[in-house]
Design an enzyme around this catalytic site. Structure first.
Site, PDB file in Angstrom:
ATOM      1  CB  ALA A 227      -0.925  -0.020   1.220  1.00 60.37           C
ATOM      2  CB  SER A 228       1.770   3.871  -1.259  1.00 59.71           C
ATOM      3  OG  SER A 228       2.547   2.759  -1.641  1.00 59.71           O
ATOM      4  CG  ASN A 229      -0.746   7.049   3.219  1.00 61.33           C
ATOM      5  OD1 ASN A 229      -1.737   6.465   2.780  1.00 61.33           O
ATOM      6  ND2 ASN A 229      -0.438   7.049   4.503  1.00 61.33           N
ATOM      7  CG  ASN A 495      -2.654   2.104  -1.488  1.00 63.85           C
ATOM      8  OD1 ASN A 495      -2.209   2.368  -0.381  1.00 63.85           O
ATOM      9  ND2 ASN A 495      -1.892   1.932  -2.538  1.00 63.85           N
ATOM     10  NE  ARG A 524      -3.722   2.889   4.137  1.00 62.10           N
ATOM     11  CZ  ARG A 524      -3.306   2.826   2.871  1.00 62.10           C
ATOM     12  NH1 ARG A 524      -2.587   3.821   2.369  1.00 62.10           N
ATOM     13  NH2 ARG A 524      -3.579   1.771   2.121  1.00 62.10           N
TER      14      ARG A 524
END
Length: 785
Positions: A227-229, A495, A524
């Protein structure tokens, strides 16, 4: 091997050790003037290491740059690279036995990474990339030669650490590209076998068939998958009037998917800094003087399944239109070591259709009438090197967009900002060209397959992926049909799909194969949007420090949204009946009431919320205010406290959370620093953060352990970069690599940046020549061959 030394100076800085095999200079030593002049040999490169083991690789040609890139990366990760080279060659079973998925991996890589595929991949390389690849091979092999007797403990003396070839580099690159398509089906591909006369397929010769293909191939990105931001801020929302880029991929803390920080320079042509994966050879997330970019794993599919209608007389033939096609049977030979170390060759058959390989699992059986095949969009993707060459040298968001349209980005969104103050989001990634009409007409729904898995009718030629002359890769969506957004305020992605990259400008009307629209976002995603919304309130402008604060504040948005309502479940009788027990939830309620709703190192009680949400997140109907497409950032919200069933289930979730923590010996009010940490040589470094599904934007995924809390750290915050420009347009690069540069415990750079992350700090990255030369821990080597 020709080797020429300019000088032979020993390092005098305390704690520094020589690398061997080259010219070494201490901090403050003036490099020889010839260091910037190509030698008579094929390769000449200067590598300077600054604090925390960050290499700065400078060369005057692409071959020498590849040489230095490989040497610098191997310095920190030679054992990891060597094992991945084994993997993509199908040699794991020879050295480590058939267990732990090794045999399936070997079958997969031998069948997929064929000589023909490698030749086609290499033929598509630009002259620069071809030279870089050749240099990478030479540089890696040079490192092995220089350090044959001083390799890290994890591979010292191992017979599987061997020189590599250009084909190995191609195998590694293709393997990363198909990771989220065909690469998810390794076990299922190795399990595939035709049905016998009685209608049953034989069991696997080594292990039972896979229990759940959906779990392995389509894992939730907010669970244990990657995942990622990322946030890009434009001129209208930044204090400086320039761009700001926050990037934070959530990647594993172990293995070859770790990042490695590196700076590469060819004077007048290339000057880019950022990270590559340990097993790749390009800066894949990073910045130069004018632009910065990051990636987040996108929701777009990389593969689809095809349901095959088999010939009743022959399970190796499948209907296609009015006739049948015959599967190709490909023999694969895998060398397997038994526990005694004896190596024997095992022959295995792989079955291919024109769509791709046949797969088999408990959910996708191969019967006398039906089988399933996988088609992967990235298997023909030979555009990655070309794309990242263009991305590394981009000078504006327009250049970034043009680079992405080359179609080499395999499976991610791209979020970018530039010196001019433009923010940009795009999901221009390699995706099957399957539109809503094709899905409606061709999609089938096998009873055993979850709805999120796309299965198409393989008997109908009209269900092939559409061909479009605008696309460089057959059967994929052309860039013109993929979402993108240019803004002067901000864009964000965590994501979820492209839809809500900026709530003021929702992106709509794209193929559902890319992602969903007008649906609820994850906690998130909403956390990031809310935090930005709050920071921009009252006409404020954002700074780099504000984006660091979004991470290091360790706010739990899920708790901010729901905890007050949850605490009302503690009013009155605190006894909760479970199936096999009765639990008094008063201790859990007390811990949550005292919790600061953050996951800092000193926060107490967050573990109760984490374990509560582990069960509560499965309750879709628990919200008082349902999702509202007109208010997607702030809905759903609240607990449906008037619903007795919701109250009962959530009280039971609290009771189970308390039970789990007690059973694992974890105090309900323990500070996070005592139960969530990274351990190195007896030192426990507390690691803040928590799971996205529990409401965290600062994501750390852990495993609950008996008596030890939540070690080890599985994945989460990894390479965190905040790249900005001051009002004059000068670059201000800041970053931290949460798990440090080297995965090797015996490396001096195994935990040094982890200490910074643990303390809520980061590094001002040295980028200019003057900044590099001023580093107090500068080490330098000049390599020639």
């Amino acid at each position: 091997m020709k080797q020429a030394w300019v000088a032979a100076l020993l390092l005098s800085a305390a704690g520094c050790t020589g690398l061997g095999g080259g010219t070494e200079l201490t901090s403050g030593t003036e490099p020889d003037a010839t260091a910037d002049t190509p030698a008579d040999g094929r390769y000449r490169v200067e590598i300077r290491w600054t604090s925390y083991g960050i290499p700065h690789v400078k060369a005057h040609d692409w071959g020498s740059l590849g040489y230095g890139f490989a040497y610098a990366t191997a310095t920190d990760a030679v054992c990891v690279i060597a094992r991945d080279v084994l993997m993509v060659n199908g040699e794991l079973s020879r050295h480590f036995g058939a267990e732990d998925g090794n045999f399936a991996s070997d079958v997969f890589h031998k069948a997929v990474l064929t000589p023909e595929r490698l030749t086609a991949f290499q033929a598509a390389l630009s002259p620069q990339s071809a030279a870089f690849s050749e240099g990478y091979v030479a540089g890696y092999n040079r490192f092995l030669s220089d350090h044959a007797d001083t390799l890290p403990a994890s591979c010292a003396g191992a017979d599987w650490v061997k020189p590599i070839s250009r084909e190995d580099v191609a195998r590694l690159t293709i393997g990363v590209g198909i990771r989220y398509g065909l690469g998810r089906f390794q076990r299922e591909m190795a399990d595939a076998a035709p049905a016998a006369a009685d209608g049953d397929a034989p069991e696997s010769p080594w292990e039972p068939p896979t229990a759940s293909i959906a779990a392995g191939a389509f894992a939730n990105e907010d669970g244990l998958a990657l995942a990622s931001n990322a946030v890009a801020v434009g001129r209208a929302a930044s204090e400086s009037g320039r761009g700001i880029l926050f990037g934070n991929p959530h990647y594993p803390w172990q293995g070859s998917s770790r990042f490695h920080l590196i700076h590469t320079t060819i004077p007048g042509e290339l000057d880019v800094m950022g990270v590559s994966l340990l097993n790749t050879s390009r800066v894949s997330i990073g910045f130069n003087r004018d632009i910065a970019w990051s990636h987040t794993v996108s929701t777009a599919l990389r593969s689809t399944l095809y349901q095959l209608e088999l010939d009743p007389q022959n399970p190796l033939r499948y209907r296609y239109g009015d006739g049948y096609r015959t599967m190709q049977t490909v023999p694969v030979t895998v060398a397997v070591a038994d526990p005694a170390g004896t190596v024997q060759e095992r022959r295995h058959l792989v079955y291919l259709t024109h769509y791709g390989p046949v797969v088999r699992s408990a959910e996708l059986p191969w019967t006398r009438t039906t089988a399933y095949a996988v088609r992967d969009a990235n298997l023909a993707n030979d555009r990655a090197a070309l794309t990242y060459e263009a991305l590394n040298t981009a000078r504006s968001i327009a250049d970034v967009e043009a680079a992405l349209e080359l179609q080499g980005v395999a499976w991610t969104n791209t979020i970018a900002a530039d010196r001019h103050g433009t923010a940009f989001y795009a999901d221009i990634s390699v995706t099957p060209n399957v539109d809503a009409e094709l899905l409606a007409r061709c999609r089938v729904h096998p009873e055993s397959v979850p709805d999120e898995v796309v299965v198409l009718n393989g008997a109908d030629p009209g269900c092939e992926w559409r061909e479009d002359p605008r696309s460089a890769i057959p059967g994929t969506l052309p860039p013109e049909e993929m979402p993108r957004l240019v803004r002067d305020d901000y864009v964000v992605n965590s994501n979820d799909s492209y839809w809500l990259s900026n709530p003021e400008a929702p992106l709509e009307g794209f193929s559902p194969i890319i992602g969903d629209e007008r649906t609820a976002r994850t906690l998130r995603t909403r956390a990031g949007l809310v935090f930005i919304e709050e920071a921009l309130a009252a006409d404020r402008k954002l700074s780099a420090d504000d984006l660091w604060a979004m991470l290091y504040s360790q706010r739990n948005y899920g708790a901010e949204l729901l905890l007050d309502d949850v605490l009302t479940l503690c009013d009155g009788d605190t006894r909760v009946a479970l199936a096999d027990d009765e639990v008094d939830i008063a201790p859990a309620c007390e811990a949550l009431a005292d919790w600061d709703r953050r996951m800092t190192n000193d926060s107490r009680g967050g573990q109760v919320w984490r374990e509560f949400m582990r069960d509560a997140r499965e309750f879709d109907d628990m919200f008082a205010v349902p999702f509202d497409v007109d208010d997607p950032v702030h809905t759903p919200r609240g607990i449906a406290l008037n619903d007795p069933e919701v109250r009962t289930r959530l009280r039971q979730a609290l009771a189970k959370a308390q039970q789990r923590l007690v059973a694992h010996g974890i105090p309900l009010d323990a500070p996070l620093r005592e139960i969530q940490y990274f351990e190195h040589e007896g030192e426990r470094l507390p690691i803040p953060g928590g799971e996205g599904w529990a409401g965290m934007w600062s994501m750390i995924v852990t495993s609950l352990e008996d008596g030890g809390g939540y070690p080890p750290i599985l994945h989460g915050n990894s390479y965190v970069q905040v790249i900005s420009w001051d009002e004059a347009g000068n670059l201000v690069p800041q970053a931290v690599l949460t798990y440090s540069q080297s995965p090797e415990p015996d490396s001096p750079h195994h935990a040094d940046m982890t200490r910074l992350y643990s303390a809520g700090r980061w590094v001002r990255l040295p980028f200019t020549g003057a900044e590099i030369e001023a580093d107090p821990n500068l080490r330098q080597v000049i390599l020639e061959e």
